[in-house]
Design an enzyme around this catalytic site. Structure first.
Site, PDB file in Angstrom:
ATOM      1  N   GLU A 229      -3.816  -9.288  -0.043  1.00 38.73           N
ATOM      2  CA  GLU A 229      -4.441  -9.012   1.254  1.00 38.73           C
ATOM      3  C   GLU A 229      -5.941  -9.022   1.050  1.00 38.73           C
ATOM      4  O   GLU A 229      -6.468  -8.259   0.234  1.00 38.73           O
ATOM      5  CB  GLU A 229      -3.968  -7.656   1.783  1.00 38.73           C
ATOM      6  CG  GLU A 229      -4.207  -7.447   3.270  1.00 38.73           C
ATOM      7  CD  GLU A 229      -3.455  -6.214   3.773  1.00 38.73           C
ATOM      8  OE1 GLU A 229      -2.231  -6.115   3.511  1.00 38.73           O
ATOM      9  OE2 GLU A 229      -4.082  -5.348   4.391  1.00 38.73           O
TER      10      GLU A 229
ATOM     11  N   GLU B 220       0.831  -1.205   0.000  1.00 33.95           N
ATOM     12  CA  GLU B 220       0.000   0.000   0.000  1.00 33.95           C
ATOM     13  C   GLU B 220       0.867   1.258   0.000  1.00 33.95           C
ATOM     14  O   GLU B 220       0.677   2.201   0.778  1.00 33.95           O
ATOM     15  CB  GLU B 220      -0.985  -0.023   1.175  1.00 33.95           C
ATOM     16  CG  GLU B 220      -1.928  -1.229   1.078  1.00 33.95           C
ATOM     17  CD  GLU B 220      -2.965  -1.307   2.184  1.00 33.95           C
ATOM     18  OE1 GLU B 220      -2.919  -0.479   3.109  1.00 33.95           O
ATOM     19  OE2 GLU B 220      -3.825  -2.208   2.118  1.00 33.95           O
TER      20      GLU B 220
END
Length: 546
Positions: free
Chosen positions: A238, A156
């Site tokens: 994820e 991220e």
């Protein structure tokens, strides 16, 4: 899996004299990253059934202990997990040694940020100076481990939507390829588009939550990434971020397969608890059921890494005043949440298993609707409430649980009989239990090494006169010990319990609590662990240190 491992012995000699030797454990295997089929290990398709894992070991803290991590891996393996993501930092070397020995695949990760900060004191401060030496050292340290299947170079990352994402990503990719051209770099992308410069440099396209669609959205990014990168494997780096507190059920229950947690939607802010119907997620996350829909719809997806295998210290979304997270499939103490059985039903579909939720002791809910759900890989299930059928249901397409949402509570017994291919598959029973009458104590291992490092995990259950766990028991229990050992910590899995971990006294939570015992260095003999609670007879278990 049960891998074969080998040892390479390196010898340094001066003349005929050996001056040093070094042993390197390794394995021999092939990896194929197929854009349409997924991951192949030694030519055989392996669907990635993974979990993301923070580095702490629950109440033991962050210092590494081999037995504590081995226990976590054993629990994950029982569920059917075959892969681990080291989110978001290099693991202890022993992590990879255990993964090699136990046959897990590893997504080995190093950076959680690059040049742009996430917090003021993170790695961005030293990225320019240390990204290259750290990445090279990381790969050189870990590349002989056969468990490693991918190098994670970012999670991220703020740069993922800018040109810098491509520039820095390409720089890091070059280092990875120079050090190990056999395993591709990847990163967890939560906002990057399929055509971004960031996505273009990755060897595996890793999507954080985008695959199943963020929150209640069903807008999947899998097709766009597969179209833009037809030669690259895609996985969910994820997934899910569903939340729950073990043994806690909050009503009413959503009729959908996914809901955002909040007051009136699976959340109890006053108690800092989240319903264990396993349907309530963060605003960006999804229930396992919703994740499975997306993965089954797009069969080129190689699999997933669920956030997370275990609850961990910190990040207590949605209740920031709690001590630990709600994300885990297993709670901080190592006790299985109901979600464990939802994943087991999917990941070990050949295992005859059925699991009923919730518990069936609700004296305050007589006559009220109390939905009953069942997790099983069966294709049909019939629920009986106090001996009367509540209906036989077939599991439909894109359904991953059996639901009887109109059951009204009456004390007694729930029993489910499941069927697969027309034959009885598995059964489960939940009964109304009585008041707490005694403590039941068990140890995961009674024979332990007296080396000062080995551990025994001792569980106490608060049970009624029939030996059934009292599901809402919160009795205070005190542990004591005699012999050559120490109580290292206690826990109960409750994210809102701030009793310090070294305390020998703690309340049970949903009927359970844990004590972790370590023998003294050089210990030999019996270690007796006793649990006592006011109004209940004490009980003990004997460990043997050698």
């Amino acid at each position: 899996q049960k891998p074969n491992l080998y040892v390479a012995v390196t010898t340094v000699a001066v003349g005929n004299a050996t001056v040093d030797t070094y042993e390197t454990s390794f394995g021999i295997r092939s990896l194929t990253y197929d854009a349409n089929r997924g991951l192949l290990v030694n030519g055989e398709y392996v669907y990635v059934q993974g979990t993301c894992n923070h580095h702490d070991l629950g109440s033991l803290g962050t210092a590494f202990n081999t037995r504590a991590l081995e226990r976590q891996f054993e629990i994950l393996g029982e569920m059917g997990a075959n892969a681990l993501r080291t989110s978001h930092n290099p693991p202890a070397p022993e992590f990879l040694e255990l993964a090699d020995r136990l046959g897990f695949l590893v997504y080995d990760e190093i950076f959680d940020c690059w040049k742009t900060q996430k917090v003021s004191n993170d790695f961005h401060l030293i990225f320019d100076d240390w990204s290259e030496p750290d990445l090279r050292s990381f790969i050189r340290r870990d590349r002989n481990h056969p468990s490693v299947v991918a190098w994670g170079i970012g999670n991220e990352i703020p740069e993922q939507n800018s040109a810098a994402g491509g520039t820095i990503g390409n720089y890091l990719r070059g280092i990875v390829v120079a050090e190990d051209a056999t395993r591709p770099p990847t990163a967890g992308m939560n906002t990057a588009s399929a055509t971004s410069a960031f996505a273009n440099v990755m060897g595996i396209e890793g999507l954080n939550y985008q695959g199943e669609g963020l929150g209640n959205s069903n807008n999947s990014a899998y097709p766009a990434f597969h179209s833009a990168h037809p030669d690259k494997m895609i996985w969910s780096s994820e997934s899910s971020s569903v939340l729950s507190t073990r043994g806690t059920y909050i009503f009413p229950v959503t009729s959908g397969n996914n809901a955002i947690v909040g007051t009136g939607s699976g959340g109890d802010a006053s108690a800092s608890q989240v319903s264990a119907y396993e349907l309530y997620a963060t605003s960006w996350g999804s229930s396992p059921d919703k994740v499975f829909v997306g993965q089954d719809r797009y069969d080129y997806v190689a699999g997933e890494f669920v956030w997370t295998g275990f609850d961990y210290i910190g990040e207590p979304t949605p209740y920031d005043k709690s001590r630990s997270s709600y994300f885990g499939i297993v709670d901080l103490a190592g006790f299985k949440k109901d979600r464990f059985y939802l994943y087991q039903a999917r990941w070990r579909a050949d295992l005859p298993m059925a699991h009923i939720l919730p518990h069936w002791t609700w004296p305050d809910r007589v006559g009220q609707v109390t939905p009953v759900h069942v997790f099983s890989s069966a294709d049909e299930a019939e629920l009986f409430v106090n001996g009367k059928s509540a209906g036989r249901k077939k599991r439909g397409e894109s359904q991953y649980r059996f639901r009887w949402d109109d059951v009204k509570y009456a004390a007694g017994e729930l029993r489910v009989v499941t069927y697969k291919g027309g034959e009885e598959w598995a059964t489960d029973t939940k009964k109304t239990v009585g008041a707490a009458a005694k403590l039941n104590i068990t140890a995961d291992r009674t024979n332990i090494a007296g080396d000062g490092y080995d551990l025994s995990f001792v569980t106490v259950a608060v049970v009624d006169a029939n030996g059934d766990i009292v599901p809402r028991a919160s009795n205070n229990v005190t542990f004591s010990i005699t012999g050559p050992g120490k109580i290292v910590s206690t826990d109960n899995g409750n994210p809102a319990d701030f009793t310090v971990f070294p305390s020998p006294s703690r309340q049970a939570f949903s009927g359970l609590l844990l004590s972790i015992i370590r023998p003294n260095a050089g210990a030999s003999g019996d270690i007796v662990v006793t649990a006592a609670s006011p109004g209940l007879p004490s009980t003990s278990v004997t460990l043997h240190a050698t």
